[in-house]
Design a protein around this motif. Structure first.
Motif, PDB file in Angstrom:
ATOM      1  N   THR A 156      13.971 -14.813   5.485  1.00 36.66           N
ATOM      2  CA  THR A 156      14.017 -13.270   5.122  1.00 36.66           C
ATOM      3  C   THR A 156      13.711 -13.514   3.651  1.00 36.66           C
ATOM      4  OG1 THR A 156      15.554 -12.357   6.875  1.00 36.66           O
ATOM      5  CG2 THR A 156      14.927 -10.985   4.895  1.00 36.66           C
ATOM      6  N   VAL A 157      14.502 -14.340   2.947  1.00 35.32           N
ATOM      7  CA  VAL A 157      14.252 -14.285   1.403  1.00 35.32           C
ATOM      8  C   VAL A 157      13.041 -15.120   1.052  1.00 35.32           C
ATOM      9  CG1 VAL A 157      15.166 -15.138  -0.808  1.00 35.32           C
ATOM     10  CG2 VAL A 157      16.779 -14.297   1.141  1.00 35.32           C
ATOM     11  N   VAL A 158      12.767 -16.215   2.012  1.00 39.77           N
ATOM     12  CA  VAL A 158      11.383 -16.935   1.633  1.00 39.77           C
ATOM     13  C   VAL A 158      10.060 -16.222   1.921  1.00 39.77           C
ATOM     14  CG1 VAL A 158      10.152 -18.997   2.599  1.00 39.77           C
ATOM     15  CG2 VAL A 158      12.569 -19.109   2.144  1.00 39.77           C
ATOM     16  N   HIS A 159      10.214 -15.162   3.085  1.00 35.64           N
ATOM     17  CA  HIS A 159       9.018 -14.499   3.206  1.00 35.64           C
ATOM     18  C   HIS A 159       8.992 -13.353   2.239  1.00 35.64           C
ATOM     19  CE1 HIS A 159       7.362 -10.867   4.961  1.00 35.64           C
ATOM     20  NE2 HIS A 159       6.437 -11.543   5.614  1.00 35.64           N
ATOM     21  N   ALA A 160       9.887 -12.706   1.646  1.00 29.51           N
ATOM     22  CA  ALA A 160       9.821 -11.710   0.677  1.00 29.51           C
ATOM     23  C   ALA A 160       9.245 -12.294  -0.521  1.00 29.51           C
ATOM     24  CB  ALA A 160      11.091 -11.012   0.389  1.00 29.51           C
TER      25      ALA A 160
ATOM     26  N   LEU B 100       6.175 -15.638   0.824  1.00 30.75           N
ATOM     27  CA  LEU B 100       4.902 -15.488   1.666  1.00 30.75           C
ATOM     28  C   LEU B 100       4.295 -14.093   1.325  1.00 30.75           C
ATOM     29  CD1 LEU B 100       6.561 -17.271   4.575  1.00 30.75           C
ATOM     30  CD2 LEU B 100       5.113 -18.206   3.093  1.00 30.75           C
ATOM     31  N   ARG B 101       5.101 -13.070   1.306  1.00 29.62           N
ATOM     32  CA  ARG B 101       4.587 -11.689   1.114  1.00 29.62           C
ATOM     33  C   ARG B 101       3.509 -11.432  -0.192  1.00 29.62           C
ATOM     34  NH1 ARG B 101       8.949  -7.426   0.070  1.00 29.62           N
ATOM     35  NH2 ARG B 101       9.707  -7.939   1.889  1.00 29.62           N
ATOM     36  N   PRO B 102       2.312 -11.377  -0.173  1.00 30.64           N
ATOM     37  CA  PRO B 102       1.466 -11.117  -1.348  1.00 30.64           C
ATOM     38  C   PRO B 102       2.016  -9.976  -2.192  1.00 30.64           C
ATOM     39  CG  PRO B 102       0.388 -10.168   0.718  1.00 30.64           C
ATOM     40  CD  PRO B 102       1.760 -10.854   1.307  1.00 30.64           C
ATOM     41  N   LEU B 103       1.510 -10.517  -3.455  1.00 31.71           N
ATOM     42  CA  LEU B 103       1.887  -9.587  -4.467  1.00 31.71           C
ATOM     43  C   LEU B 103       1.109  -8.167  -4.273  1.00 31.71           C
ATOM     44  CD1 LEU B 103       1.605 -11.862  -7.668  1.00 31.71           C
ATOM     45  CD2 LEU B 103       3.836 -10.984  -6.369  1.00 31.71           C
ATOM     46  N   PRO B 104       1.877  -6.899  -4.702  1.00 34.15           N
ATOM     47  CA  PRO B 104       1.217  -5.722  -4.448  1.00 34.15           C
ATOM     48  C   PRO B 104      -0.091  -5.279  -5.171  1.00 34.15           C
ATOM     49  CG  PRO B 104       3.389  -5.542  -5.584  1.00 34.15           C
ATOM     50  CD  PRO B 104       3.045  -6.837  -5.406  1.00 34.15           C
ATOM     51  N   TYR B 105      -1.150  -6.017  -5.199  1.00 35.00           N
ATOM     52  CA  TYR B 105      -2.276  -6.115  -6.084  1.00 35.00           C
ATOM     53  C   TYR B 105      -3.500  -6.166  -5.196  1.00 35.00           C
ATOM     54  CZ  TYR B 105       1.199  -6.605  -9.905  1.00 35.00           C
ATOM     55  OH  TYR B 105       2.379  -6.590 -10.759  1.00 35.00           O
ATOM     56  N   PRO B 106      -4.520  -5.712  -5.247  1.00 38.82           N
ATOM     57  CA  PRO B 106      -5.783  -6.050  -4.745  1.00 38.82           C
ATOM     58  C   PRO B 106      -5.994  -7.543  -4.790  1.00 38.82           C
ATOM     59  CG  PRO B 106      -6.008  -3.779  -5.970  1.00 38.82           C
ATOM     60  CD  PRO B 106      -4.755  -4.394  -6.211  1.00 38.82           C
ATOM     61  N   HIS B 107      -6.052  -8.159  -3.705  1.00 36.49           N
ATOM     62  CA  HIS B 107      -6.941  -9.588  -3.806  1.00 36.49           C
ATOM     63  C   HIS B 107      -5.915 -10.395  -4.604  1.00 36.49           C
ATOM     64  CE1 HIS B 107     -10.341  -8.507  -1.617  1.00 36.49           C
ATOM     65  NE2 HIS B 107     -10.682  -7.580  -2.469  1.00 36.49           N
ATOM     66  N   PRO B 108      -4.678 -10.703  -4.597  1.00 35.73           N
ATOM     67  CA  PRO B 108      -3.772 -11.216  -5.293  1.00 35.73           C
ATOM     68  C   PRO B 108      -3.995 -12.605  -5.400  1.00 35.73           C
ATOM     69  CG  PRO B 108      -2.675 -10.727  -3.272  1.00 35.73           C
ATOM     70  CD  PRO B 108      -3.631  -9.951  -3.153  1.00 35.73           C
ATOM     71  N   GLU B 109      -4.780 -13.303  -4.545  1.00 37.82           N
ATOM     72  CA  GLU B 109      -4.984 -14.622  -4.465  1.00 37.82           C
ATOM     73  C   GLU B 109      -5.838 -14.975  -5.824  1.00 37.82           C
ATOM     74  OE1 GLU B 109      -8.265 -12.718  -2.183  1.00 37.82           O
ATOM     75  OE2 GLU B 109      -5.901 -12.745  -2.290  1.00 37.82           O
ATOM     76  N   GLN B 110      -6.688 -13.708  -6.122  1.00 39.46           N
ATOM     77  CA  GLN B 110      -7.539 -14.020  -7.486  1.00 39.46           C
ATOM     78  C   GLN B 110      -6.784 -13.864  -8.929  1.00 39.46           C
ATOM     79  OE1 GLN B 110     -10.408 -10.891  -6.976  1.00 39.46           O
ATOM     80  NE2 GLN B 110     -11.548 -12.022  -5.649  1.00 39.46           N
TER      81      GLN B 110
ATOM     82  N   ARG C 249      10.916 -21.425  -6.218  1.00 37.61           N
ATOM     83  CA  ARG C 249      10.215 -22.001  -4.777  1.00 37.61           C
ATOM     84  C   ARG C 249      10.848 -23.222  -4.436  1.00 37.61           C
ATOM     85  NH1 ARG C 249       5.178 -21.875  -2.805  1.00 37.61           N
ATOM     86  NH2 ARG C 249       4.599 -20.186  -4.217  1.00 37.61           N
ATOM     87  N   THR C 250      11.226 -24.105  -5.107  1.00 41.06           N
ATOM     88  CA  THR C 250      11.623 -25.356  -4.701  1.00 41.06           C
ATOM     89  C   THR C 250      13.229 -25.181  -4.082  1.00 41.06           C
ATOM     90  OG1 THR C 250      10.819 -26.813  -6.601  1.00 41.06           O
ATOM     91  CG2 THR C 250      12.547 -27.533  -5.585  1.00 41.06           C
ATOM     92  N   ILE C 251      14.103 -24.142  -4.748  1.00 39.46           N
ATOM     93  CA  ILE C 251      15.287 -24.032  -4.146  1.00 39.46           C
ATOM     94  C   ILE C 251      15.295 -23.300  -2.731  1.00 39.46           C
ATOM     95  CG2 ILE C 251      17.486 -22.607  -4.572  1.00 39.46           C
ATOM     96  CD1 ILE C 251      17.030 -22.868  -7.663  1.00 39.46           C
ATOM     97  N   LEU C 252      14.249 -22.377  -2.882  1.00 38.91           N
ATOM     98  CA  LEU C 252      14.178 -21.786  -1.376  1.00 38.91           C
ATOM     99  C   LEU C 252      13.612 -22.341  -0.320  1.00 38.91           C
ATOM    100  CD1 LEU C 252      12.826 -18.044  -2.632  1.00 38.91           C
ATOM    101  CD2 LEU C 252      15.163 -18.731  -1.996  1.00 38.91           C
TER     102      LEU C 252
ATOM    103  N   SER D 241       8.269  -7.146  -4.833  1.00 38.42           N
ATOM    104  CA  SER D 241       8.049  -5.662  -5.099  1.00 38.42           C
ATOM    105  C   SER D 241       8.696  -4.794  -4.369  1.00 38.42           C
ATOM    106  CB  SER D 241       6.371  -5.655  -4.952  1.00 38.42           C
ATOM    107  OG  SER D 241       6.126  -6.242  -3.559  1.00 38.42           O
ATOM    108  N   SER D 242       9.489  -5.215  -3.149  1.00 39.42           N
ATOM    109  CA  SER D 242      10.178  -4.083  -2.288  1.00 39.42           C
ATOM    110  C   SER D 242      11.334  -4.832  -2.007  1.00 39.42           C
ATOM    111  CB  SER D 242       9.257  -3.730  -1.044  1.00 39.42           C
ATOM    112  OG  SER D 242       8.979  -4.951  -0.337  1.00 39.42           O
ATOM    113  N   PRO D 243      12.495  -4.050  -1.511  1.00 42.08           N
ATOM    114  CA  PRO D 243      13.787  -4.669  -1.132  1.00 42.08           C
ATOM    115  C   PRO D 243      13.585  -5.685   0.125  1.00 42.08           C
ATOM    116  CG  PRO D 243      13.806  -2.321  -1.297  1.00 42.08           C
ATOM    117  CD  PRO D 243      12.380  -2.495  -1.314  1.00 42.08           C
TER     118      PRO D 243
END
Length: 812
Positions: A51-55, A58-68, A278-281, A369-371
């Motif tokens: 759950t923590v790893v996903h949030a 893995l969950r993308p940042l709340p911006y358009p096309h965050p990979e850019q 990242r390493t810890i999770l 960005s969210s709980p």
């Protein structure tokens, strides 16, 4: 009567089988109870950590096309840049469609029509919101004119601040508010969904002044890649742009300058910028997965033992005409029932573990960005894990039942038990290997924590209370009034109950940096660009327990208007004067390689002070100089009190300051021991959590070894009785059983050491003054696992030694 439909008959048969499976499990609750507990622990821990790893990861940042989105950095450890670097790369880099700069949010006093409140205001350049891809709810972004040094003052409010300060007025655009007494025009309102890793109530223009502040490495640069351009292609621009930059600014050559390169913004947020989150999770996710593997190994062993006990029952049922397919379905239903109950218990366990995990995690600003909560992707993961475990558990009866021979099973012997025993031996070896790898990792992390606590601090934390008083707006730019307030407050603090000494400093240890270029007078080659500056009152060294090695400390005579003086730390003296005494020489703050960045006069060195930790316990003590607070004007003052404090001292302290100035803020009231504990919280979290996983793994491994040997002794009761009847001594029987357990343990130890060598290298960023191949730690863990293996073997071995030959020979 009409014939019963095949589907209806199948469902009726399935229902009968399910009821029979439930009754069977209820008649012998021991096995299902243990199985469900193991499944709940394994799947629950994995679901909570995932759950923590996903949030976070893995969950993308709340911006358009965050990979850019990319952060421009000098290196993985240097994520901030200078203003000249930002301006050059923004103008010349061709891989980015836009770029912006920002700095950390700072405390500002907001006056929105008579209502005063303190907010965090984050300075950003024009185009920042366009770069991250956020559209304003109302208004517009900053213009280049507003970002210029002499432009009009503007402010953009967050949705929550707009509602609290301006009542959510629709005509807020164009309204005037005051920050620290200066007028700002509201030009925009951010949407309610807007999120930044560092919380802020407002955005203000980041203005470049051309002063020393712009030359410092204190600005973050974020860029948005052009469509179709990836980080690797953008990195290819680094070398040519660096060469062009050095042609216009050759002074960077002497620093081994390598230019700016892009890193994923999301990866940076979870990397070393945040305690290597990242390493810890990922390490935690790997650790709980290994726990699940051990739990499944134990369950497989229990299933094999349970099947061995029911072998004759199954053979009898087959001999009486039972359908083999239905019999197999019966066995599978029992396992599916256990797995389903275990999976549901795992979800309940995950909710409880998640709450505890988030409470224990030492990261004040986890970049989400969210709980963090159980959601659909996480529940899908839990369902997949439960189904996977069910399939693995169902494989054991499927494999074993396919080999049941009716005639052989009805005989007194059990020819298949040797195969099952070897299978259990393989499972136990795997458990030992996982336990060894986790235990070695935990041992290294615990050793790192111990080494961290053994670091020389350069001060005595016991009996030390600290707090911070930001400079009030009405005293800013008024040094005389500020010094008067500090003097009155210092005198009042000295008279508080329990206080033996009190002192003030511009920045306490382990809080943060406060540096400025500094040079030895007449020696431009002896310059330090990031010299830590500490402005202190005369009693500071006595209060902190920091030793003045030679020379003198400051006195009340070192005040405004008197000869400017300075103390240097031991590391500065070693770098600039070597074995020669620095006393009497002079140092200039604001001078770097002959270039002036300020107007502080040359200061005479009057003393040498021992090195002290400044930024964190993990970093070496930085070069530091000390000046009298009376000869300096800090933005805020921290206080250190030494004494014996009552539980209500913090309230007494706030009341005393309120009596002097009711508007003066008092923040971060805590003991220095609490500050040190906060500095080591991430290392303590890593050590204790891995220690917990290692302990659980060892406990499960002990159960696995015991179960294997107990099964072996029960299977070989007739053989052991025969050996004893033929003259075998108890010692030989003991060796026979211990050898049975020693073989898988030995294989597991070898595999575990190999696994630990790989795992600890992945954790190397979390270690402090400890090598991943610290052989004493390896030896201690191996000795511990051997002791655990021997302990788990004692009871089955003693049982074998006490076998009565007559009873054993009749047992089959």
């Amino acid at each position: 009567m009409a014939a019963e439909l095949p589907v209806s008959a199948f469902m009726r048969s399935l229902w009968h089988d399910l009821r029979y499976a439930f009754r069977g499990l209820r008649r012998s609750p021991g096995f299902p109870g243990v199985a469900i507990a193991l499944l709940a622990l394994g799947t629950g821990a994995n679901t909570a950590v995932f759950t923590v790893v996903h949030a976070v990861l893995l969950r993308p940042l709340p911006y358009p096309h965050p990979e850019q989105l990319a952060l421009m950095v000098r290196s993985a450890d240097a994520a901030q840049v200078t203003v000249p670097e930002y301006q050059f790369w923004k103008e010349h880099a061709s891989s980015y469609q836009s770029a912006a700069a920002y700095r950390g949010a700072i405390d500002r006093e907001l006056d929105s029509g008579g209502t005063l409140e303190w907010i965090k205001a984050k300075p950003v350049t024009a185009g920042f919101l366009r770069t991250v891809g956020v559209a304003l709810a109302f208004g517009r972004e900053f213009t280049e004119e507003e970002a210029s040094p002499d432009g009009p003052q503007a402010i953009i409010l967050t949705d929550s601040l707009w509602r609290s300060a301006l009542g959510g007025r629709e005509d807020a655009i164009g309204q005037i508010v005051k920050l620290d007494g200066a007028s700002y025009t509201v030009v925009g309102i951010l949407p309610s969904s807007f999120w930044l890793p560092q919380s802020a109530g407002a955005l203000v223009p980041l203005r470049f002044s051309g002063t020393i502040e712009d030359s410092g490495i204190n600005t973050s640069m974020i860029a948005r890649l052009k469509p179709g351009i990836d980080l690797r292609q953008a990195e290819a621009e680094r070398a040519p742009l660096t060469q062009s930059f050095l042609q216009t600014r050759p002074r960077y050559l002497s620093r081994g300058y390598r230019g700016l390169g892009p890193v994923s913004y999301q990866d940076w947020l979870t990397g070393r910028n945040n305690g290597d989150l990242r390493t810890i999770l990922l390490a935690l996710l790997g650790a709980v997965f290994l726990l699940l593997v051990i739990a499944c190994s134990n369950l497989a062993g229990l299933l094999l033992a349970r099947f061995a006990g029911r072998r004759k029952e199954i053979a009898v049922r087959l001999a009486l005409g039972s359908n083999s397919g239905r019999l197999l379905r019966q066995l599978l239903l029992e396992n599916v029932l256990i797995g389903a109950i275990g999976g549901l218990a795992g979800l309940l366990c995950a909710a409880w573990l998640l709450e505890g995990l988030l409470a224990l995690m030492p990261f004040p600003q986890i970049p989400v960005s969210s709980p963090i909560r159980l959601n659909l992707p996480v529940l899908s993961f839990a369902l997949t894990a439960a189904i996977g475990v069910n399939l693995l558990l169902s494989f054991a009866p499927l494999l074993a039942s396919s080999r049941v021979g009716i005639v052989e099973a009805l005989k007194s012997g059990n020819p298949q038990s040797g195969v099952r025993l070897r299978m259990r031996g393989v499972l136990v070896a795997g458990q030992v290997a996982i336990s060894v790898a986790l235990s070695i990792s935990a041992a290294l992390l615990v050793q790192s924590l111990y080494r961290l606590h053994q670091e020389r601090l350069g001060f005595s934390p016991k009996g030390l209370m600290t707090f911070w008083t930001p400079t009030a707006v009405e005293r800013r730019g008024k040094p005389e009034e500020l010094r008067r307030f500090n003097a009155v407050l210092l005198d009042r603090l000295r008279n508080l109950p329990g206080v033996r000494s009190a002192a003030a400093v511009n920045m306490l240890p382990l809080v943060g940096p406060n540096n400025f270029p500094t040079q030895r007078e007449g020696h431009p080659e002896q310059s330090i660009g990031g010299m830590e500056i500490r402005a202190v009152t005369p009693d500071y060294f006595q209060t902190m327990g920091t030793h003045v090695l030679y020379g003198r400390a400051f006195t009340e005579e070192d005040k405004e208007g008197s000869a400017p003086v300075i103390l240097v730390s031991k590391s500065v003296a070693a770098r600039w004067w070597g074995q020669v005494s620095p006393i009497g020489d002079r140092v200039v703050i604001g001078l770097f390689q002959g270039r002036s960045f300020g107007n502080d006069p040359p200061r005479q060195v009057v003393g040498l002070v021992e090195d002290a930790k400044r930024l964190s316990l993990k970093e070496p003590s930085p070069p530091t100089v000390y000046v009298p607070l009376a000869q300096w004007e800090p933005a805020g003052v921290s206080w250190a009190l030494r004494g014996d404090f009552s539980p209500v001292f913090a309230n007494e302290l706030r009341q005393a300051i309120k009596e002097i100035d009711p508007r003066q803020r008092v923040e971060r009231v805590r003991t220095m021991e609490a500050a040190i504990a906060s500095s080591t919280a991430d290392s303590r979290f890593d050590a204790w959590l891995f220690g917990l996983f290692a302990t659980l793994a060892l406990a499960l491994t002990t159960i696995g070894i015991y179960g294997m040997l107990a099964f072996s002794v029960a299977r070989r009761t007739h053989e052991i009785g025969t050996r004893i009847a033929l003259g075998a001594t108890p010692a030989r029987v003991l060796r026979l059983v211990l050898k049975q357990g020693a073989t898988p343990v030995a294989f597991g130890l070898v595999a575990g050491v190999a696994g630990a060598l790989g795992l600890t290298r992945l954790l190397s960023n979390l270690l402090f003054h400890v090598y991943p191949t610290d052989w004493p730690a390896y030896a201690a863990v191996l000795a511990l696992v051997l002791a655990v293996g021997a302990l788990a073997s004692v009871l089955p071995a003693r049982r074998a030694m006490k076998v009565d030959p007559l009873i054993a020979l009749r047992s089959e």
